[in-house]
Design a protein around this motif. Structure first.
Motif, PDB file in Angstrom:
ATOM      1  N   ASP A  19       0.849  -1.186   0.000  1.00  0.00           N
ATOM      2  CA  ASP A  19       0.000   0.000   0.000  1.00  0.00           C
ATOM      3  C   ASP A  19       0.889   1.241   0.000  1.00  0.00           C
ATOM      4  O   ASP A  19       1.802   1.364   0.805  1.00  0.00           O
ATOM      5  N   SER A  20       0.615   2.155  -0.906  1.00  0.00           N
ATOM      6  CA  SER A  20       1.500   3.325  -0.985  1.00  0.00           C
ATOM      7  C   SER A  20       1.137   4.385   0.062  1.00  0.00           C
ATOM      8  O   SER A  20       1.907   5.279   0.347  1.00  0.00           O
ATOM      9  N   LYS A  22       0.810   6.280   3.368  1.00  0.00           N
ATOM     10  CA  LYS A  22       1.554   6.278   4.633  1.00  0.00           C
ATOM     11  C   LYS A  22       0.568   6.178   5.797  1.00  0.00           C
ATOM     12  O   LYS A  22      -0.431   6.886   5.828  1.00  0.00           O
TER      13      LYS A  22
END
Length: 230
Positions: A19-20, A22
């Protein structure tokens, strides 16, 4: 000279691999030996992720997670059980009896120690009422024990080794009030003189904390004692 923090997060940023997005952004805080820290904030704020980093399950993308000056991710598995105790919302049984749930197959633990830990956790009576007491097999669903008693089993595990640091996810949503009071007082006994991290859902726990970290969307938006934050 300044006391060394027991736990320190230095500018920690984290995203799960697949998952990009944050989950945590530039988190920094210090916790000193014996302090009680409460993580507060709505679901999805990143509280459980902080726990996973403290447990050394993941490595931060940036920054450092230090426990007694050591990188949490580098601490070997066999040392972890004597370093911290983790009580989570869901009880994960191991195959075997009630006794096996408590000792996790450590045969250096005596019967007396097992019973004393169960006493301290407020679970001895419930175990005594089971068909074969400590020899009762526990099935996948934790057969014969209520949700609250299963959480007390997790606490009993920790009572055995009384580590210097505790990580408590104190969700008691599915638990009756009487058991909840038992869990509450077991937590209180357990935390005496230990460095503790709690994800708290209840105000009483939050009031007693030495440090409250209020999280939102992966950031600490406020930190301080209950009175300071009021």
């Amino acid at each position: 000279e300044e006391e060394t923090p027991f736990v320190e997060l230095q500018n920690v940023t984290f995203a799960y691999e697949d998952d990009s997005r944050k989950i945590l952004h530039h988190l920094s805080f210090k916790v000193y030996p014996g302090e009680q820290v409460t993580l507060s904030g709505r679901t999805g704020a990143g509280k459980s992720t902080v726990f996973k980093l403290l447990l050394g399950l993941y490595q931060p993308g940036e920054g450092k997670v230090l426990i007694q000056g050591r990188d949490a991710f580098q601490i070997p598995e066999h040392e972890k059980r004597s370093l911290y105790g983790y009580v989570e919302q869901r009880f994960h049984p191991v195959p075997g009896t009630v006794r096996d749930q408590i000792t996790l197959y450590d045969d250096t633990i005596t019967e007396g120690q097992v019973r004393r830990a169960a006493e301290l956790a407020g679970l001895a009576e419930a175990i005594g009422a089971l068909p074969q007491g400590y020899d009762t097999p526990i099935t996948e669903d934790g057969g014969g024990l209520s949700q609250g008693q299963k959480q007390l089993l997790c606490i009993t595990r920790v009572m055995l080794c009384l580590p210097p640091m505790l990580i408590l996810d104190e969700a008691t949503s599915s638990i009756d009030t009487r058991t909840e009071l038992k869990i509450q007082s077991a937590f209180t006994r357990l935390m005496e003189g230990r460095t503790s991290f709690i994800i708290a859902h209840r105000l009483s726990t939050i009031r007693e904390a030495d440090l409250i970290l209020v999280m939102d969307k992966g950031r600490i938006i406020e930190q301080g004692t209950h009175n300071e934050l009021l």
